[in-house]
Write an enzyme that holds these catalytic residues in place. Structure first.
Site, PDB file in Angstrom:
ATOM      1  N   ARG A   1     -58.276 -48.356   9.785  1.00 32.94           N
ATOM      2  CA  ARG A   1     -58.496 -47.610   9.342  1.00 32.94           C
ATOM      3  C   ARG A   1     -59.674 -46.826   9.853  1.00 32.94           C
ATOM      4  NH1 ARG A   1     -60.724 -50.437   3.995  1.00 32.94           N
ATOM      5  NH2 ARG A   1     -58.591 -51.542   4.156  1.00 32.94           N
TER       6      ARG A   1
ATOM      7  N   LYS B   1     -58.210 -64.055  10.340  1.00 34.33           N
ATOM      8  CA  LYS B   1     -57.142 -64.253   9.116  1.00 34.33           C
ATOM      9  C   LYS B   1     -56.532 -66.067   9.213  1.00 34.33           C
ATOM     10  CE  LYS B   1     -54.687 -59.617   9.712  1.00 34.33           C
ATOM     11  NZ  LYS B   1     -54.986 -59.189   8.322  1.00 34.33           N
TER      12      LYS B   1
END
Length: 497
Positions: free
Chosen positions: A353, A279
Site C-alpha cells: 500500500r 517474514k
C-alpha cells in the site's frame, strides 16, 4: 500455437487427434452420436462401462479408431450434470488442453459444435477454447533448467469445430483468446522468475521491450525523479535494497488523441522479505510472486496491443524490492506521500500500500476515465476468499459492476467487499495523518480503505489478488490471473466505443 476455425463432420476430419466431449452418465451430444455411429457403438459402450471419468476434464484416448478419419480420439468427460455448466465447459477444455500439450500428434481438432453453456454465444465458446488450450501449452523456461533437456511435445496446430459458418466475429474471438493467453504467459514468466533475476530493473526492461515491440511510449522514472515528485512513501520501502526503485509508465494509445485512458496500476514488489518486520522463513521463496500485480499489467498491455484495441490505456508499475538493512524503514517511522499526506509505518511488511498510494497519486495527471490497481496485497483476502476469487473494492459501483462482469465472463472471478468509512477509524495514528496498518480485523478491507484515501479524484477499483495470482505445492507457479478478467473488462469497453 496456431488455432483456427474448421468445418466439416467430425467423423470425416483427418487429423492427428480428434477431441470429443461426452457426459459421464452415458448421454452423447449430437456430434458424439455421429462419431458413435461411425464407430459402430464403441464410444457409447466405453462410456457405459465407466471408462470415461465422472469429473469434467477426465480424458481417455482411443487409438486407431476404425470408421473415423482421425488417427486417435481424445474423449473428454463433460461431467455428469446436464445441461452443460460453464465450469464443466472450462474444466473439459482444460483437460483436453493438458492432454494435447503432451500429445505426440502435431495437430488436433476439437469439436465444440454442441458444447454450449446456456446463454453463451459461439464467440464466447471460441474465445474460451482458444485461451484455455493455448494457456495449457504454457511451459516456463526456468533459468536453472538444463539446456540440453528434451523439449516437450504437443499439438502446435489446433482446429476448433463449431456449428456455424466462418465469420469475422468468430475469427476475432479466436484471436482474442490467443492474445489473452499470450498476456497470461508473460505474467507467468515474470512471476516465475527468481527475485535475483526479476528485479526492478528487469521489470523496467520488460516495459521497454513491450513498447519497442508494439510501438508505444514507455517512461522509466528513476530514484532521483521519484524524490523530485515527493514519493516518500514508495521510496521508504525500497531504500535498503541494492536494486534501485523504478516507476514504469507505459502509454498504449489506440484510441482518439486526448481520449481519457483507463489506467492500470500494478504492485511491483519484486521480492518481499517484510523488511525490518521480517517474514517467517516458511514459504518465503514465494514472495517472488509479490510483483504479480505488475505482471498482470504487463500481460494485459501485451494482450490489448496484440489485438490493437481502439482505446487508450496507461500502465503504471511501481517496482521496488523490500529488504532489511541499515537503511531500511523502521516501524514507527513517519513518511510523507506524494499527495502530502503523512503515514506512520507500523509494520514494514504492509509495504504494498505504501508504493501503491504514490502511484495512485501519480495517476491523477493522466485525467483517467478510471483507475484499477492490482496487488497481492493481504493474506486476509486469502483467508476470506481462498484461491477462487480475487477481492474487489471500488469507489464507483458502475466500475465495480464492469469488473465483476468481466470476471464472470472470463471465469477469472472477483467478489466485491465493503469499502465503508466505518473501517477508516482503524487507520488512526497519533503521529501522522494515518497508519499503514489497521490491525488484525478486516485486514483486506482496511488495506483498501488506506488506498481509497489517495483516489478521490477519479473512479477507482482495487483488486486484491493475493490468493489468485499463484499456487503452492506440486503445481507451484504463477497463474497469470487476473489477465483474463482485465482483458475481458477492456474488450467490453472497446466494443462499446
Amino acid at each position: 500455437m496456431n488455432i483456427t476455425l474448421v468445418s466439416g463432420s467430425p467423423e470425416t476430419i483427418r487429423t492427428g487427434t480428434l477431441v470429443i466431449g461426452v457426459f459421464a452418465d452415458g448421454a452423447l451430444p449430437p456430434a458424439a452420436k455421429l462419431l458413435d455411429a461411425a464407430l459402430g457403438g464403441r464410444l457409447a459402450a466405453l462410456v457405459k462401462l465407466g471408462e470415461v471419468g465422472a469429473e469434467a476434464g477426465a480424458t481417455l484416448v482411443l487409438h486407431g479408431p476404425a470408421g473415423v478419419a482421425a488417427e486417435r480420439l481424445l474423449i473428454v468427460s463433460l461431467g455428469k450434470s446436464q445441461p452443460l455448466s460453464e465450469k464443466a465447459f472450462r474444466d473439459a477444455l482444460a483437460g483436453a488442453g493438458k492432454a494435447l500439450a503432451s500429445s505426440v500428434a502435431p495437430e488436433a481438432c476439437m469439436v465444440l459444435s454442441d458444447l454450449a453453456p446456456a446463454g453463451r454465444s459461439a464467440e464466447w465458446r471460441l474465445r474460451h477454447a482458444s485461451r484455455i488450450i493455448a494457456d495449457c501449452a504454457y511451459r516456463f523456461d526456468a533459468p536453472g533448467r538444463r539446456r540440453d533437456a528434451p523439449k516437450p511435445t504437443g499439438a502446435g496446430k489446433i482446429g476448433l469445430l463449431i456449428d456455424a459458418p466462418s465469420s469475422e466475429p468468430l475469427e476475432a474471438a479466436i484471436r482474442e483468446g490467443a492474445a489473452i493467453a499470450e498476456g497470461m504467459a508473460l505474467a507467468k514468466d515474470l512471476g516465475n522468475l527468481p527475485g535475483n533475476i526479476c528485479n526492478p530493473a528487469y521489470l523496467a526492461e520488460t516495459g521497454q521491450a513491450l513498447g519497442k515491440e508494439f510501438g508505444f511510449e514507455v517512461d522509466i522514472l528513476e530514484r532521483a525523479d521519484l524524490e523530485k515528485l515527493g514519493m516518500g512513501s514508495l521510496l521508504a520501502v525500497g531504500r535498503a535494497s541494492y536494486s534501485p526503485c523504478k516507476l514504469i509508465v507505459m502509454h498504449y494509445r489506440g484510441g482518439p488523441a486526448g481520449a481519457q485512458p483507463v489506467v492500470l496500476v500494478g504492485k511491483g514488489i519484486t521480492f518481499d522479505t517484510g523488511g525490518i518486520s521480517l517474514k517467517p522463513a516458511a514459504l518465503l521463496d514465494e514472495m517472488k510472486y509479490d510483483m504479480s500485480g505488475a505482471g498482470s499489467v504487463f500481460g494485459t498491455l501485451k494482450t490489448i496491443a496484440r489485438l490493437g484495441l481502439p482505446m487508450n490505456v496507461t500502465g503504471i508499475v511501481p517496482a521496488v524490492e523490500n529488504m532489511p538493512g541499515g537503511n531500511a524503514a523502521r516501524p514507527g517511522d513517519v513518511v510523507t506521500s506524494m499527495s502530502g499526506q503523512t503515514i506512520e509505518i507500523l509494520n514494514t511488511d504492509a509495504e504494498g500500500r505504501l508504493i501503491l498510494c504514490d502511484a495512485l497519486t501519480y495517476a491523477e495527471r493522466f485525467n483517467p476515465a478510471c483507475v484499477v490497481d492490482i496487488a497481492t496485497l493481504t493474506g486476509a483476502c486469502v483467508v476470506a476468499l481462498g484461491s477462487h476469487a480475487s477481492g474487489l473494492f471500488a469507489n464507483d459501483e458502475s466500475l465495480a459492476a464492469e469488473l465483476l462482469k468481466g470476471g464472470v465472463d472470463s471465469g477469472d472471478r472477483a467478489w466485491q467487499l465493503p469499502l465503508w468509512d466505518d473501517y477508516q477509524v482503524q487507520l488512526k495514528s497519533n503521529f501522522a495523518d494515518m497508519s499503514n496498518l489497521g490491525g488484525p480485523a478486516a485486514g483486506s478491507v482496511t488495506a483498501a480503505c488506506f488506498l481509497a484515501r489517495f483516489t478521490g479524484a477519479y473512479k477507482w477499483a482495487h483488486l486484491d489478488i493475493a490468493g489468485t495470482a499463484s499456487t503452492s505445492g506440486e503445481a507451484k507457479g504463477s497463474t497469470g490471473r487476473p489477465v483474463p478478467l482485465l482483458s475481458e473488462f477492456l474488450l467490453s469497453r472497446s466494443r462499446a466505443t
